[in-house]
Design an enzyme around this catalytic site. Structure first.
Site, mmCIF file in Angstrom:
data_model
loop_
_atom_site.group_PDB
_atom_site.id
_atom_site.type_symbol
_atom_site.label_atom_id
_atom_site.label_comp_id
_atom_site.label_asym_id
_atom_site.label_seq_id
_atom_site.Cartn_x
_atom_site.Cartn_y
_atom_site.Cartn_z
ATOM 1 N N GLU A 80 10.396 1.366 2.247
ATOM 2 C CA GLU A 80 9.082 1.244 2.885
ATOM 3 C C GLU A 80 8.994 -0.009 3.755
ATOM 4 O O GLU A 80 8.323 -0.002 4.765
ATOM 5 C CB GLU A 80 7.979 1.209 1.820
ATOM 6 N N GLU B 38 0.843 -1.200 0.000
ATOM 7 C CA GLU B 38 0.000 0.000 0.000
ATOM 8 C C GLU B 38 0.883 1.257 0.000
ATOM 9 O O GLU B 38 0.650 2.202 -0.746
ATOM 10 C CB GLU B 38 -0.918 -0.013 1.231
HETATM 11 ZN ZN LIG Z 1 1.344 2.709 6.996
#
Ligand SMILES: [Zn+2]
Length: 993
Positions: free
Chosen positions: A152, A79
């Site tokens: 990330e 995401e």
């Molecule tokens: Zn997050």
């Protein structure tokens, strides 16, 4: 929002084919003014749901089923990663760029336990399709660079770069985010319950990622997860708003071209029902020196019916509301009155975003040895309800709440479309009927019929799904002062072992990779790459201000403001009392009085009876204190408003309730009064750490203007200290407190002091007028006049000590009046500062979570603030440097355009009907008319970089002299800052000792 009271005419029929799509179903929902189209893309099987309405805030959301098979957090890392650029839009952070360069009214991404959803919204059609186009490309064609995965997700690095002998550590944005979540008691409690209640389903895993498991995720698995689940075949497109279905299908057909149907089974399997109840015991971290007595949380949680069985779900939601939803709910009352704990756990209630519903009830601030007693109490209370039934009025009240909130047009921090989307996904995701939850008048009617046919229906369902349901868990969550230490030791040992297994050249490689990642992160996007994002032209921005219909009138000699707006049959009423003449000594009592009189009994009714009456006849009932300058800053105003909403048919009784509270509030039940004061104290206390920047801004602002002083006195640390003292001294001084409240009531509640504000359709306005006359009949005409009092404003340079490891720093300057031409430029500069200078220097370089600026002509303040900041002295320096920088430098015309667009975005924030009426009232207090607003907007739209520089150079050079500073931080950080500050912070403690 729109004034249209009907659903759009259907333009396509079921069976129609267009742009490669097939329309499966068309259904009109008059109550929510929507025409729904259920559609499928023939080639890929992509599912589309368009709720066509007359609302011009269009919403577009792409959702995928993303069932995890482990706790590596791959759905969450993905995401984050898809928003970091696609082949067509190869920027490092496309999300941030869209946020600041478009007129988006909402942009976000959510990872759920079983799905991932990407929504965007805008009121401007060109902007909407720009956003939808980029977002679709990001999810379907992301770059998914290795660097993005490392950044990330997770990567190894040396704690001291280039020093091969230093410790090996794991880093990564999601990794660190989840480390934060895994130290929050509430998330740990929720996680433990969910994993154990659904042991054989996807809910046994953490889609967000368990920090212990995240490092096991490989780049290949990450890419594979995208390949498997992010296909049009597995996608659900939810679209809402006034753009036609045909236009959306033309757009989607372009977006989906080139894709084929893939073979994928992403269905969410049900959890098998357990036959024996479970019991679990877990720990959560507390501070080393914190006392651990009465810090345990005890919950009982049940797995209930399938979400797709919508009628049963709704009945269970009603039962949950009956049991714990209001002050009159039997289970809530039993738990609080038992004295076994302080209040209900925050997860008490129903959870409907899972395939099978969950209900939970429990107490916090209790002790482990009482767990059995709490479980017993919960079962005894439920048994009693099953035997004797629920109070009939309580049931009617909950049914009424379902009805009014289903009808109501709400646009708070997110668009109305998001609310409908949540509703649809509860069944759509599990292959149920997506539209079933939208038809609430029919559902309520059918539940009413079942209730009429069987008066014991709610008891029977409570027996079946709670009392006799063995699929449940007793969950005990205990505090552990060594929790973090133990976890860290295990982690350190693991890392040391890993390091020992690596050769020198392995370590050198890790070091090089980490350095390359840093280099990648610090390189700016090339101008060509930045230019790929579709840009909004200034011509696309509406030139004129939107107006709110307002009519001045008199109701029985009282000034009234009426707004004829489509509200779907609900009236919103504000009764605003002037507080300017309230003596200084009584000013701090105002918020407390609001809390107490709206929460206690009145006119012979107990507080439980009042809670039931309110649930039965009103949508909401509350109070608010507001204050500000007039448009030219020549005078100030201050008001206390009581606001309520009700269906037209309930207006007579709703007005009676308000009249009882205002004219016959009962201040004699001291036990209830004490509970309400503690509640207000706890709420204010727990607001400080999450919104320390707001408290810091209020504390500094109090030095600069009367409105800002009042704002702090009513909502800031001055109010908290006042409430703490009132709570501590309650037993000794309750009689005196009651006298003060009685006195305040006499000064405040009279006709001369009142302004009435009504928002409804013409028919509703008339009904309110008639009923309000009766209320006015009970209010005295006028009161002994007190002279307006003004406190002396004193300079503020304050350090306020709080138990937090981070700081909140505010520097506030006096701002000019609304009609001053400089104001538009100051508002633009606040946006520019927040998006650029402060973002760069306080967040990216300083490591704070946030750095921002705001302009507020109402309170007369221009503010610089930081949020969760590791620094104090350096941040104050940045605030000064920023003023210098903008006084000496012109920004580029491209940056100027972005700053103007985001300023307009803020001015044009969509409002729901109640919000529009409220804003119009505030404008009338300030004397701001539409000509002034148009002038302000023109000033924003015509601003140039040169004007901005000249205005700021002039403003900062004069306003800096009035600067006030307030810092909320740990005591040792404040003292340390004082050793380096020229002007010392005056340190005070916020918590009474
Ligand atoms: Zn997050």
């Amino acid at each position: 929002m729109s004034n249209q009271s009907t659903s759009p005419q259907p333009t396509l029929q079921a069976g129609a084919e267009l742009h490669g799509f097939k329309v499966l179903r068309v259904q009109v929902f008059p109550e929510i003014r929507v025409t729904a189209y259920e559609i499928e893309h023939k080639k890929t099987g992509a599912k589309v749901l368009h709720l066509h309405s007359f609302d011009r805030e269009n919403l577009y959301a792409i959702g995928f089923r993303t069932p995890p098979t482990d706790s590596t957090g791959v759905p969450h890392i993905l995401e984050h990663s898809v928003l970091a650029g696609s082949e067509k839009y190869p920027l490092k952070d496309v999300f941030k760029e869209l946020m600041r360069s478009t007129l988006q009214t909402f942009i976000n991404a959510f990872t759920y336990p079983d799905k991932t959803v990407y929504p965007v919204a805008s009121q401007i059609k060109t902007d909407f399709f720009n956003l939808a186009r980029v977002y679709t490309d990001l999810v379907l064609h992301p770059r998914l660079l290795k660097e993005t995965f490392l950044q990330e997700g997770h990567h190894l690095e040396l704690s001291v770069p280039d020093d091969l002998s230093s410790d090996l550590i794991i880093s990564g944005i999601v990794y660190n985010e989840m480390k934060g979540a895994y130290s929050s008691p509430d998330s740990l409690m929720y996680k433990a319950i969910q994993e154990n209640l659904y042991p054989d389903s996807v809910y046994a895993f953490d889609s967000g990622g368990d920090p212990d498991v995240i490092p096991a995720l490989t780049y290949e698995q990450f890419c594979e997860f995208h390949r498997a689940y992010y296909s049009p075949t597995n996608a659900r497109f939810f679209i809402y708003g006034d753009i036609t279905t045909e236009e959306h299908l033309a757009f989607l057909s372009e977006m989906l071209s080139g894709f084929d149907r893939v073979n994928i089974d992403s269905s969410i399997r049900s959890q098998k029902r357990l036959t024996v109840p479970l019991s679990i015991r877990n720990n959560y971290p507390v501070g080393k020196d914190e006392p651990i007595e009465r810090k345990t949380m005890v919950n009982v949680a049940w797995m209930m019916s399938e979400n797709t069985d919508h009628e049963t779900s709704l009945i269970l939601e009603i039962i949950a509301a009956l049991l714990v939803g209001s002050a009159a709910s039997p289970l809530r009352k039993a738990l609080i009155d038992s004295g076994l704990g302080e209040d209900l756990t925050p997860i008490s209630g129903i959870e409907a975003d899972l395939k099978q519903l969950m209900f939970c009830a429990g107490l916090r601030n209790t002790q482990s040895s009482d767990a059995q007693k709490i479980e017993q109490l919960i079962f005894d209370t439920i048994k009693n309800v099953v035997k004797n039934g629920f109070d009939k009025e309580l049931i009617e009240g909950v049914l009424h709440q379902v009805e009014i909130h289903g009808k109501e047009i709400i646009r708070s921090s997110y668009p109305y479309g998001i609310l409908l989307m949540g509703n649809v996904f509860q069944t759509w995701l599990y292959d149920g009927d997506p539209l079933i939850g939208l038809d609430f008048p029919k559902i309520i009617e059918s539940i009413r019929q079942r209730w009429a046919a069987d008066l014991q229906i709610f008891q029977k369902m409570t027996k079946k799904w709670l009392l006799d349901n063995p699929h449940r868990i007793l969950a005990i969550m205990e505090p552990d002062p060594d929790f973090n230490e133990k976890k860290e030791k295990i982690h350190r040992d693991k890392m040391a072992k890993l390091k020992a297994s690596l050769t020198k050249s392995n370590l050198a490689e890790i070091n090089t990779q980490a350095a390359e990642l840093k280099k990648f992160q610090s390189e700016p996007d090339s101008p060509q790459d930045a230019a790929t994002i579709p840009k909004l032209k200034l011509e696309d921005i509406p030139r004129s201000v939107e107006t709110i219909p307002s009519q001045n009138s008199l109701i029985g000699e009282v000034t009234a403001l009426e707004h004829d707006i489509f509200t779907n049959g609900i009236a919103y009423v504000d009764l605003a009392f002037d507080t300017a003449h309230v003596p200084e000594e009584l000013q701090p009592y105002l918020p407390l009085m609001g809390k107490i009189i709206t929460g206690m009994g009145a006119a012979g009714f107990t507080y439980e009876e009042m809670a039931k009456r309110i649930a039965l006849k009103m949508g909401g009932f509350g109070y608010d204190l507001a204050t500000g300058f007039s448009a030219d800053a020549g005078r100030s105003w201050q008001k206390m408003a009581f606001s309520f909403s009700a269906l037209y048919r309930n207006l007579p009784e709703a007005t009676n309730i308000v009249s009882d509270v205002i004219c016959a509030g009962d201040l004699s039940a001291y036990a209830r009064m004490r509970d309400l004061i503690s509640e207000r104290k706890n709420n204010l206390q727990s607001a400080i750490v999450p919104s320390g920047h707001i408290f810091a801004k209020m504390a500094a602002g109090a030095a600069l203007s009367l409105p800002a002083y009042r704002d702090e006195q009513w909502h800031g640390r001055t109010q908290l200290k006042f409430v703490q003292k009132t709570a501590n001294d309650f037993e000794l001084s309750k009689q005196k407190l009651r006298e003060k409240l009685e006195e305040l009531r006499k000064i405040l509640f009279n006709k001369e002091n009142l302004t009435i504000n009504i928002t409804a359709e013409a028919k509703g306005l008339k009904i309110v007028e008639e009923n309000i006359l009766q209320l006015l009949g009970m209010l005295p005409a006028s009161v002994p006049v007190h002279t307006e009092t003004k406190p002396t404003l004193a300079p503020v340079y304050a350090g306020i000590s709080i138990p937090a490891q981070v700081s909140y720093v505010a520097c506030v300057l006096q701002a000019p009046a609304y009609i001053n031409p400089a104001s538009a430029l100051l508002m633009i500069s606040a946006k520019e500062l927040s998006n650029n200078y402060l973002y760069k220097h306080i967040r990216v370089q300083g490591g704070a979570y946030g750095g921002m600026s705001s302009f507020d002509s109402t309170l007369g303040l221009f503010s610089f603030i930081s949020y969760r900041d590791p620094h104090i002295v350096e941040t104050l320096r940045v605030f000064k440097d920023a003023q210098d920088f903008y006084s000496k430098n012109e920004i580029s015309s491209e940056e100027m355009k972005k700053a103007i667009i985001s300023t307009i975005g803020m001015l044009d924030k969509p409002l729901d009907p109640a919000g529009r009426g409220h804003v119009a009232l505030i404008r009338s207090f300030a004397g701001i008319n539409d000509d002034m607003r148009q002038q302000f907007r023109d000033n924003v739209l015509s601003a140039t970089p040169q004007m901005l520089k000249n205005t700021l150079a002039d403003y900062f050079s004069r306003a800096a002299k009035s600067a006030a500073v307030a810092v909320y931080s740990a005591p040792e950080k404040l003292s340390e800052a004082n050793t380096r500050l020229e002007e010392k912070l005056r340190i005070e403690n916020i918590f009474e000792t």
